[in-house]
Design a protein around this motif. Sequence first.
Motif, PDB file in Angstrom:
ATOM      1  N   LEU A   1       0.828  -1.202   0.000  1.00 47.04           N
ATOM      2  CA  LEU A   1       0.000   0.000   0.000  1.00 47.04           C
ATOM      3  C   LEU A   1       0.865   1.256   0.000  1.00 47.04           C
ATOM      4  O   LEU A   1       0.636   2.178  -0.779  1.00 47.04           O
ATOM      5  CB  LEU A   1      -0.937   0.007   1.208  1.00 47.04           C
ATOM      6  CG  LEU A   1      -1.769   1.277   1.418  1.00 47.04           C
ATOM      7  CD1 LEU A   1      -2.659   1.555   0.221  1.00 47.04           C
ATOM      8  CD2 LEU A   1      -2.588   1.162   2.687  1.00 47.04           C
ATOM      9  N   GLU A   2       1.861   1.289   0.858  1.00 44.50           N
ATOM     10  CA  GLU A   2       2.750   2.448   0.917  1.00 44.50           C
ATOM     11  C   GLU A   2       3.453   2.662  -0.422  1.00 44.50           C
ATOM     12  O   GLU A   2       3.546   3.787  -0.914  1.00 44.50           O
ATOM     13  CB  GLU A   2       3.775   2.257   2.034  1.00 44.50           C
ATOM     14  CG  GLU A   2       4.592   3.492   2.320  1.00 44.50           C
ATOM     15  CD  GLU A   2       5.426   3.348   3.566  1.00 44.50           C
ATOM     16  OE1 GLU A   2       6.629   3.655   3.490  1.00 44.50           O
ATOM     17  OE2 GLU A   2       4.877   2.934   4.617  1.00 44.50           O
ATOM     18  N   ASN A   3       3.912   1.594  -1.031  1.00 43.18           N
ATOM     19  CA  ASN A   3       4.575   1.677  -2.332  1.00 43.18           C
ATOM     20  C   ASN A   3       3.599   2.165  -3.409  1.00 43.18           C
ATOM     21  O   ASN A   3       3.942   3.011  -4.244  1.00 43.18           O
ATOM     22  CB  ASN A   3       5.155   0.316  -2.708  1.00 43.18           C
ATOM     23  CG  ASN A   3       5.965   0.374  -3.964  1.00 43.18           C
ATOM     24  OD1 ASN A   3       6.788   1.264  -4.139  1.00 43.18           O
ATOM     25  ND2 ASN A   3       5.735  -0.578  -4.851  1.00 43.18           N
ATOM     26  N   GLU A   4       2.380   1.654  -3.385  1.00 41.75           N
ATOM     27  CA  GLU A   4       1.381   2.052  -4.382  1.00 41.75           C
ATOM     28  C   GLU A   4       1.002   3.522  -4.215  1.00 41.75           C
ATOM     29  O   GLU A   4       0.859   4.250  -5.196  1.00 41.75           O
ATOM     30  CB  GLU A   4       0.141   1.160  -4.266  1.00 41.75           C
ATOM     31  CG  GLU A   4      -0.873   1.372  -5.356  1.00 41.75           C
ATOM     32  CD  GLU A   4      -0.397   0.927  -6.725  1.00 41.75           C
ATOM     33  OE1 GLU A   4      -1.022   1.354  -7.719  1.00 41.75           O
ATOM     34  OE2 GLU A   4       0.589   0.178  -6.843  1.00 41.75           O
ATOM     35  N   ILE A   5       0.853   3.982  -2.982  1.00 40.76           N
ATOM     36  CA  ILE A   5       0.555   5.397  -2.741  1.00 40.76           C
ATOM     37  C   ILE A   5       1.689   6.264  -3.272  1.00 40.76           C
ATOM     38  O   ILE A   5       1.457   7.259  -3.958  1.00 40.76           O
ATOM     39  CB  ILE A   5       0.307   5.661  -1.238  1.00 40.76           C
ATOM     40  CG1 ILE A   5      -1.004   5.015  -0.797  1.00 40.76           C
ATOM     41  CG2 ILE A   5       0.286   7.158  -0.949  1.00 40.76           C
ATOM     42  CD1 ILE A   5      -1.234   5.034   0.702  1.00 40.76           C
ATOM     43  N   ASN A   6       2.923   5.887  -2.963  1.00 46.08           N
ATOM     44  CA  ASN A   6       4.083   6.634  -3.473  1.00 46.08           C
ATOM     45  C   ASN A   6       4.061   6.704  -4.993  1.00 46.08           C
ATOM     46  O   ASN A   6       4.209   7.781  -5.581  1.00 46.08           O
ATOM     47  CB  ASN A   6       5.392   5.988  -3.005  1.00 46.08           C
ATOM     48  CG  ASN A   6       5.802   6.411  -1.630  1.00 46.08           C
ATOM     49  OD1 ASN A   6       5.754   7.578  -1.289  1.00 46.08           O
ATOM     50  ND2 ASN A   6       6.209   5.448  -0.818  1.00 46.08           N
ATOM     51  N   ASN A   7       3.878   5.559  -5.639  1.00 50.13           N
ATOM     52  CA  ASN A   7       3.900   5.515  -7.105  1.00 50.13           C
ATOM     53  C   ASN A   7       2.788   6.353  -7.719  1.00 50.13           C
ATOM     54  O   ASN A   7       3.021   7.102  -8.678  1.00 50.13           O
ATOM     55  CB  ASN A   7       3.781   4.076  -7.593  1.00 50.13           C
ATOM     56  CG  ASN A   7       5.014   3.258  -7.307  1.00 50.13           C
ATOM     57  OD1 ASN A   7       6.099   3.798  -7.081  1.00 50.13           O
ATOM     58  ND2 ASN A   7       4.861   1.946  -7.297  1.00 50.13           N
ATOM     59  N   GLN A   8       1.577   6.225  -7.187  1.00 48.69           N
ATOM     60  CA  GLN A   8       0.446   6.927  -7.781  1.00 48.69           C
ATOM     61  C   GLN A   8       0.513   8.437  -7.565  1.00 48.69           C
ATOM     62  O   GLN A   8       0.175   9.202  -8.463  1.00 48.69           O
ATOM     63  CB  GLN A   8      -0.872   6.363  -7.233  1.00 48.69           C
ATOM     64  CG  GLN A   8      -1.117   4.921  -7.618  1.00 48.69           C
ATOM     65  CD  GLN A   8      -1.101   4.713  -9.121  1.00 48.69           C
ATOM     66  OE1 GLN A   8      -1.709   5.467  -9.879  1.00 48.69           O
ATOM     67  NE2 GLN A   8      -0.391   3.689  -9.558  1.00 48.69           N
ATOM     68  N   LEU A   9       0.953   8.858  -6.394  1.00 47.42           N
ATOM     69  CA  LEU A   9       1.067  10.300  -6.158  1.00 47.42           C
ATOM     70  C   LEU A   9       2.202  10.907  -6.969  1.00 47.42           C
ATOM     71  O   LEU A   9       2.079  12.027  -7.469  1.00 47.42           O
ATOM     72  CB  LEU A   9       1.223  10.589  -4.667  1.00 47.42           C
ATOM     73  CG  LEU A   9      -0.006  10.291  -3.811  1.00 47.42           C
ATOM     74  CD1 LEU A   9       0.281  10.571  -2.344  1.00 47.42           C
ATOM     75  CD2 LEU A   9      -1.213  11.077  -4.277  1.00 47.42           C
ATOM     76  N   GLU A  10       3.293  10.179  -7.120  1.00 47.56           N
ATOM     77  CA  GLU A  10       4.374  10.666  -7.985  1.00 47.56           C
ATOM     78  C   GLU A  10       3.893  10.759  -9.430  1.00 47.56           C
ATOM     79  O   GLU A  10       4.248  11.695 -10.145  1.00 47.56           O
ATOM     80  CB  GLU A  10       5.591   9.754  -7.885  1.00 47.56           C
ATOM     81  CG  GLU A  10       6.379   9.947  -6.618  1.00 47.56           C
ATOM     82  CD  GLU A  10       7.560   8.992  -6.484  1.00 47.56           C
ATOM     83  OE1 GLU A  10       7.747   8.122  -7.367  1.00 47.56           O
ATOM     84  OE2 GLU A  10       8.279   9.117  -5.486  1.00 47.56           O
ATOM     85  N   TYR A  11       3.085   9.803  -9.860  1.00 48.81           N
ATOM     86  CA  TYR A  11       2.521   9.823 -11.209  1.00 48.81           C
ATOM     87  C   TYR A  11       1.654  11.076 -11.423  1.00 48.81           C
ATOM     88  O   TYR A  11       1.574  11.609 -12.513  1.00 48.81           O
ATOM     89  CB  TYR A  11       1.704   8.549 -11.447  1.00 48.81           C
ATOM     90  CG  TYR A  11       1.059   8.453 -12.805  1.00 48.81           C
ATOM     91  CD1 TYR A  11       1.835   8.259 -13.941  1.00 48.81           C
ATOM     92  CD2 TYR A  11      -0.315   8.552 -12.958  1.00 48.81           C
ATOM     93  CE1 TYR A  11       1.250   8.168 -15.197  1.00 48.81           C
ATOM     94  CE2 TYR A  11      -0.912   8.459 -14.196  1.00 48.81           C
ATOM     95  CZ  TYR A  11      -0.121   8.269 -15.314  1.00 48.81           C
ATOM     96  OH  TYR A  11      -0.702   8.185 -16.551  1.00 48.81           O
ATOM     97  N   ASP A  12       1.038  11.560 -10.344  1.00 46.88           N
ATOM     98  CA  ASP A  12       0.206  12.757 -10.398  1.00 46.88           C
ATOM     99  C   ASP A  12       1.009  14.032 -10.102  1.00 46.88           C
ATOM    100  O   ASP A  12       0.435  15.076  -9.818  1.00 46.88           O
ATOM    101  CB  ASP A  12      -0.958  12.627  -9.404  1.00 46.88           C
ATOM    102  CG  ASP A  12      -2.067  13.620  -9.664  1.00 46.88           C
ATOM    103  OD1 ASP A  12      -2.470  13.791 -10.831  1.00 46.88           O
ATOM    104  OD2 ASP A  12      -2.533  14.246  -8.690  1.00 46.88           O
TER     105      ASP A  12
END
Length: 97
Positions: free
Chosen positions: A65-76
């Motif tokens: 979850l932490e990794n996915e949040i990091n990836n998705q927010l960086e993508y935005d």
Amino acid sequence: MEDFKLDDNKDLSFNKGDLNIDNTDQQNIELILLSHKGSFKEFPILGVGITDYLKSPEIISRLRLENEINNQLEYDNFEIKEVDVNNLENIIIDGNY
């Protein structure tokens, strides 16, 4: 970032017949966390789908979850300072657009 503000039901918010425009950084983060991939037609890989992760309290799920949040927010284009998912009732996300 200023954009159209949503109300608690995720509908457009109005003030005296006009759309509310305000800072929407927190709103954008919330929408990304709640949305699943494919929810945004223009950006089909954007979305965390946090409800899927909340069903499993295992440490591996929290790391994912932490990794996915990091990836998705960086993508935005969100500049992340800290993401902490140790307490699923109070996830900490620090940074800015």
